[in-house]
Design an enzyme around this catalytic site. Structure first.
Site, short mmCIF file in Angstrom:
data_model
loop_
_atom_site.label_atom_id
_atom_site.label_comp_id
_atom_site.label_asym_id
_atom_site.label_seq_id
_atom_site.Cartn_x
_atom_site.Cartn_y
_atom_site.Cartn_z
N HIS A 38 0.85 -1.20 0.00
CA HIS A 38 0.00 0.00 0.00
C HIS A 38 0.88 1.24 0.00
O HIS A 38 2.11 1.15 0.16
CB HIS A 38 -0.93 0.01 1.21
CG HIS A 38 -0.23 -0.10 2.52
ND1 HIS A 38 0.51 0.91 3.06
CD2 HIS A 38 -0.14 -1.14 3.38
CE1 HIS A 38 1.01 0.52 4.20
NE2 HIS A 38 0.65 -0.73 4.43
P1 TYD Z 1 -1.59 -2.56 7.79
O1 TYD Z 1 -0.98 -1.20 7.82
O2 TYD Z 1 -2.53 -2.86 6.66
O3 TYD Z 1 -0.47 -3.68 7.82
P2 TYD Z 1 0.80 -3.91 6.85
O4 TYD Z 1 1.99 -3.80 7.71
O5 TYD Z 1 0.68 -5.27 6.29
O6 TYD Z 1 0.74 -2.87 5.80
O7 TYD Z 1 -2.33 -2.81 9.17
C1 TYD Z 1 -2.87 -4.06 9.51
C2 TYD Z 1 -4.08 -3.84 10.41
O8 TYD Z 1 -3.69 -3.17 11.61
C3 TYD Z 1 -5.16 -2.98 9.75
O9 TYD Z 1 -6.41 -3.59 10.01
C4 TYD Z 1 -5.09 -1.67 10.48
C5 TYD Z 1 -4.46 -1.99 11.81
N1 TYD Z 1 -3.57 -0.89 12.27
C6 TYD Z 1 -4.01 -0.04 13.26
O10 TYD Z 1 -5.14 -0.16 13.79
N2 TYD Z 1 -3.18 0.97 13.70
C7 TYD Z 1 -1.95 1.15 13.15
O11 TYD Z 1 -1.21 2.08 13.55
C8 TYD Z 1 -1.50 0.26 12.10
C9 TYD Z 1 -0.16 0.43 11.44
C10 TYD Z 1 -2.36 -0.75 11.69
#
Ligand code: TYD
Length: 129
Positions: free
Chosen positions: A47
């Site tokens: 993303h």
């Molecule tokens: P995401 O940023 O999509 O993970 P990745 O590291 O794979 O990009 O986040 C995964 C899940 O965690 C998503 O449902 C949102 C939640 N999340 C929070 O609630 N707060 C945060 O600060 C972060 C980074 C993620």
């Protein structure tokens, strides 16, 4: 996007590194999160953020961060706790090749907001134009 070297206070008792917002990194820190217990072969990220900037450190172990600005893709291997990768906004990123017991620390310039995410690669490319 660039690798920044952090201060390292070497000491027989153990080494110490530190970060202050707007000093070693170019933003105030609003949020901290970490990624751990990543099973072998898993990929995180996939993303971009419209606004959020990040600074990514391999506190333990190693992993790759793959960045794409819409034109070029660059792979950065992080494997030292006194180096970090600065990722500006509007960069597509993923993290992969996590070593066993690796620990990724991420400092963020904004609080969590799902609206700030672009999770669709085609939408990311369109938004850049
Ligand atoms: P995401 O940023 O999509 O993970 P990745 O590291 O794979 O990009 O986040 C995964 C899940 O965690 C998503 O449902 C949102 C939640 N999340 C929070 O609630 N707060 C945060 O600060 C972060 C980074 C993620």
């Amino acid at each position: 996007m660039k690798i920044l070297q952090l201060p390292k206070i070497t000491d027989e008792r153990g080494n110490l590194s530190f970060i202050e917002g707007n000093k070693q990194i170019p933003f105030e820190i609003k949020r901290v999160f970490w990624i751990y217990d990543v099973p072998g072969g898993e990929v995180r990220g996939g993303h971009a953020y419209r606004e959020n900037q990040e600074f990514i450190i391999a506190l333990s172990g190693s992993f790759d961060v793959v960045l794409n600005d819409g034109k070029n893709e660059q792979r950065f291997n992080l494997n030292r706790s006194y180096y970090g990768l600065y990722v500006p906004s509007m960069i597509w990123r993923s993290m992969e090749n996590f070593s066993t017991n690796s620990l990724a620390l991420i400092l963020s310039s904004t609080k969590y907001s799902e609206e700030d995410y672009i999770r669709d690669l085609e939408q990311f490319i369109t938004t850049l134009q």
